[in-house]
Design a protein around this motif. Sequence first.
Motif, PDB file in Angstrom:
ATOM      1  N   MET A  34       0.867  -1.177   0.000  1.00 10.89           N
ATOM      2  CA  MET A  34       0.000   0.000   0.000  1.00 10.89           C
ATOM      3  C   MET A  34       0.899   1.219   0.000  1.00 10.89           C
ATOM      4  N   GLY A  35       0.444   2.263  -0.652  1.00 15.15           N
ATOM      5  CA  GLY A  35       1.294   3.435  -0.723  1.00 15.15           C
ATOM      6  C   GLY A  35       0.522   4.719  -0.847  1.00 15.15           C
ATOM      7  N   TRP A  36       1.244   5.804  -0.619  1.00 11.14           N
ATOM      8  CA  TRP A  36       0.722   7.154  -0.818  1.00 11.14           C
ATOM      9  C   TRP A  36       1.610   7.861  -1.831  1.00 11.14           C
ATOM     10  N   TYR A  37       0.969   8.481  -2.801  1.00 10.88           N
ATOM     11  CA  TYR A  37       1.646   9.290  -3.798  1.00 10.88           C
ATOM     12  C   TYR A  37       1.099  10.711  -3.677  1.00 10.88           C
ATOM     13  N   ARG A  38       1.809  11.644  -4.287  1.00  9.71           N
ATOM     14  CA  ARG A  38       1.288  13.010  -4.332  1.00  9.71           C
ATOM     15  C   ARG A  38       1.640  13.642  -5.671  1.00  9.71           C
ATOM     16  N   GLN A  39       0.789  14.590  -6.046  1.00  8.69           N
ATOM     17  CA  GLN A  39       1.016  15.314  -7.293  1.00  8.69           C
ATOM     18  C   GLN A  39       0.668  16.769  -7.088  1.00  8.69           C
ATOM     19  N   VAL A  92      -2.097  17.107  -4.193  1.00  9.33           N
ATOM     20  CA  VAL A  92      -3.147  16.103  -4.077  1.00  9.33           C
ATOM     21  C   VAL A  92      -2.476  14.784  -3.700  1.00  9.33           C
ATOM     22  N   TYR A  93      -2.959  14.170  -2.646  1.00  8.00           N
ATOM     23  CA  TYR A  93      -2.396  12.910  -2.165  1.00  8.00           C
ATOM     24  C   TYR A  93      -3.317  11.757  -2.580  1.00  8.00           C
ATOM     25  N   GLY A 108      -8.002  10.824  -4.629  1.00  8.29           N
ATOM     26  CA  GLY A 108      -7.121  11.902  -4.215  1.00  8.29           C
ATOM     27  C   GLY A 108      -7.767  12.804  -3.176  1.00  8.29           C
ATOM     28  N   THR A 109      -6.945  13.332  -2.298  1.00  2.71           N
ATOM     29  CA  THR A 109      -7.410  14.287  -1.301  1.00  2.71           C
ATOM     30  C   THR A 109      -6.403  15.438  -1.244  1.00  2.71           C
TER      31      THR A 109
END
Length: 115
Positions: A34-39, A92-93, A108-109
């Motif tokens: 599981m992971g978290w990315y951001r843009q 946005v995560y 996204g949040t």
Amino acid sequence: QVQLVESGGGLVQAGGSLRLSCAASGVIFSVNAMGWYRQAPGKQRELVAAITRDVGTNYAGSVKGRFTISRDNAKNTVYLQMNSLKPEDTAVYLCNFHTTYTNYWGQGTQVTVSS
């Protein structure tokens, strides 16, 4: 169709904290990581943190020591505790579940850190 639902984003002052959560709307089998990315606007999506089935973790250098990823396998949920937030963390995560067969993405949040 199983979906990932994120929550916990918002507006915070620099130095503050937020906790993001991402839960699957149904059962997802064979979740390896599981992971978290951001843009951020005008930038490429980047990996922020990831956690494997055996609870191994990996962090981007820019967040190491400030962010902590954790998971609850029974609830198919992943968390991201973000402390000492900086304006450059604004983005946005998106959460990601990587399975043997496919990838699932949340919608996204938004996290906004004011200076």
